[in-house]
Design an enzyme around this catalytic site. Structure first.
Site, PDB file in Angstrom:
ATOM      1  N   GLU A 121      -3.623   2.372 -29.758  1.00 22.96           N
ATOM      2  CA  GLU A 121      -3.965   1.897 -28.589  1.00 22.96           C
ATOM      3  C   GLU A 121      -2.751   1.894 -27.689  1.00 22.96           C
ATOM      4  O   GLU A 121      -1.988   0.704 -27.558  1.00 22.96           O
ATOM      5  CB  GLU A 121      -4.732   0.561 -28.510  1.00 22.96           C
ATOM      6  N   CYS A 142      -2.542  -2.770 -19.727  1.00 21.25           N
ATOM      7  CA  CYS A 142      -2.191  -1.452 -20.118  1.00 21.25           C
ATOM      8  C   CYS A 142      -3.452  -0.362 -19.439  1.00 21.25           C
ATOM      9  O   CYS A 142      -3.190   0.747 -19.484  1.00 21.25           O
ATOM     10  CB  CYS A 142      -2.369  -1.130 -21.573  1.00 21.25           C
TER      11      CYS A 142
END
Length: 530
Positions: free
Chosen positions: A227, A261
């Site tokens: 991720e 993010c």
């Protein structure tokens, strides 16, 4: 109840590198004891973790404030309530997730074998967390591992040491210590963990470290979930609502001081709406932070000096013009939300992921130019955020790629706990959240059971192979395509049985007889007569 305070915990200390193989051996042996497979064990661990988190909620708020300057509101919104709700969701649905699945669209001759998919736990797994949401991004996948029946080791981010301390306390006091462990540390400890054979590695962080982990995992053929971040674009068309776009994208950068993010890395905007958008983002900033960033206790700090210096270097190197913000303070790690107008695709604020409160804005002439820019700057971002009419946003989704998307908002898709979350291309591989967290740590094991009474039918597969057997086997196994040589749909075998695929009624009696026979077979199977 007397609530724990961070001062009650021992200081953050690195786990001895020499002890890490024993930790690995411990959780591996626990998995091979088969005691983690029953649903009763999994539910017991999940429920204990829930109350472990709930009981230490005040300490979690304190830890997140110390590490990131997070307000209690943001800590609850995106960290604590997140993992608590994940546990409740898993507990309610785990029995359903664990059930075997019937194979889809199997041939009639295969039905007696009961083809199905079992959900088996992968084994002993390693979860490596991140610092920006240290609770959510560590315990989220950890919950998935427990639900799937795996054992696990958590390596929290050393950059959020207080969150790491409280998570170690919760896990040590709530979960089975033979199956679930925490390893603290940085590069040496992570390197020692990666030298061991795991059944899966789950990493959240940046692409540079993700590349190292993927290479190391490849040496032992270990599957990985990565991720990663992404230079995520927001695209604001000429028909977008400037006030709505400004407020929602500004919120996405104020949250956790932009250390998200999945927040937009830059905004591509049609020149026709640029002026109106800038007026609205200025008004929204005054509304959201009436006393400025320095006077706002809800505004997070940058995690550490190294990351603050990186952001300051990016801001200093831009060729763009600062329109709003720009104040920084190294001593307090304050970095004001800063709007910068840039004019070319290779500006450092666009080519690099800021992972902070920088908002570069790139004006373009039209929607086609916006889409080209998004694909040229980063073709596979973690998220994309189109603002405009349905036709415009559909065009953006059709002509771009991304791990996820929120139309007319900033990363809302990432806040839905039952939506799969993951990247594409170099923004990551694999996904989790909701059911996907269970699937992430499960192996979909194909299973058939061949009954003894089928031996007569199966004799066709045994040597010696004769022309008669070959003809018989083709008759048993060949599937009708359902389309002709021109690609026109013909309907398949059911149409043939019902006489819908032909031009005449010739053979209708045969078709009817076949249909009756098939119905009899299926009924007999259902009553166990075959």
């Amino acid at each position: 109840m007397i609530y724990l305070k961070m001062d009650d915990l021992p200081p953050f200390t690195h786990t001895s590198v020499d002890s890490i193989p024993a930790v690995h051996a411990r959780v591996t042996a626990k998995f091979h004891s088969h005691t983690t497979r029953p649903i009763e064990y999994r539910l017991k661990q999940l429920r204990a973790l829930y109350w472990g988190i709930k009981d230490e909620e005040p300490a979690l708020y304190e830890a997140l404030k110390l590490d990131l300057g997070k307000s209690s509101y943001e800590s609850y919104l995106a960290e604590i309530s997140w993992v608590l709700n994940d546990i409740i969701f898993m507990s309610k649905n785990l029995e359903r997730f664990m059930k075997d699945e019937k194979a889809e669209d199997t041939a009639l001759t295969n039905l007696p074998l009961r083809p199905r998919i079992r959900k088996d736990p992968l084994g002993a797994v390693l979860v490596i967390g991140a610092y920006n949401f240290p609770i959510q991004l560590s315990l989220g996948p950890f919950i998935g591992a427990i639900s799937a029946g795996c054992t696990a080791v958590l390596k929290p981010s050393e950059n959020a040491p207080n969150a790491a301390r409280i998570m170690q306390h919760i896990i040590s006091n709530s979960l089975d210590p033979e199956g679930y462990q925490v390893v603290q540390g940085a590069i040496p400890e992570t390197t020692a963990l990666l030298a061991l054979k795991w059944d899966k590695i789950f990493y959240t962080g940046n692409a540079a470290v993700g590349t190292i982990i993927a290479k190391k995992a490849a040496e032992t053929l270990t599957p990985v979930v990565l991720e990663l971040g992404g230079r995520n674009p927001a695209i604001v068309t000429k028909n977008a609502d400037p006030r709505l776009a400004a407020r929602r994208l500004l919120w996405a950068k104020l949250h956790n001081a932009g250390q998200v993010c999945v927040s937009q890395n830059y905004i591509i905007i049609d020149r026709q709406i640029l002026g109106a958008f800038l007026l609205q983002i200025e008004a929204a900033l005054k509304e959201f932070q009436p006393k400025g960033a320095e006077g706002n206790s809800d505004y997070s700090k940058i995690i550490n000096e190294r990351q603050w210096l990186r952001l300051k270097k990016m801001l200093d190197s831009t060729r763009g013009k600062v329109l709003l913000g720009g104040k920084t303070d190294q001593a307090s790690l304050l970095f004001e939300t800063t709007v910068v107008q840039v004019n070319d695709h290779d500006d450092p604020l666009l080519t690099d992921e800021s992972f902070g409160p920088l908002i570069p804005i790139l004006p373009v002439d039209d929607l086609d130019a916006a889409i080209r820019a998004a694909n040229e700057i980063h073709a596979t971002p973690l998220g994309i955020y189109p603002f405009g009419t349905k036709a415009e946003t559909d065009k953006i989704l059709n002509q771009t790629r991304s791990g996820g998307a929120s139309v007319n908002d900033g990363f809302f898709h990432a806040s839905i706990p039952t939506l799969e979350f993951g990247g594409v291309g170099d923004s990551g591989t694999g996904s989790y959240r909701g059911r996907a967290s269970f699937e992430c740590f499960s192996h979909r094991r194909a299973v058939t059971t061949t009954p003894g009474w089928m031996e007569g039918l199966l004799s066709v597969r045994y040597p010696p192979y004769t022309d008669a057997k070959f003809k018989r086997f083709k008759g048993m196994s060949e599937t009708k395509p359902g389309f002709d040589r021109n690609g026109k749909t013909t309907g398949g075998w059911l149409w043939w049985v019902l006489g819908l695929g032909g031009k005449t009624t010739k053979g209708a009696g045969l078709r009817y007889a076949v249909l009756i026979a098939l119905v009899a077979v299926v009924r007999g199977m259902g009553k166990g007569r075959l």
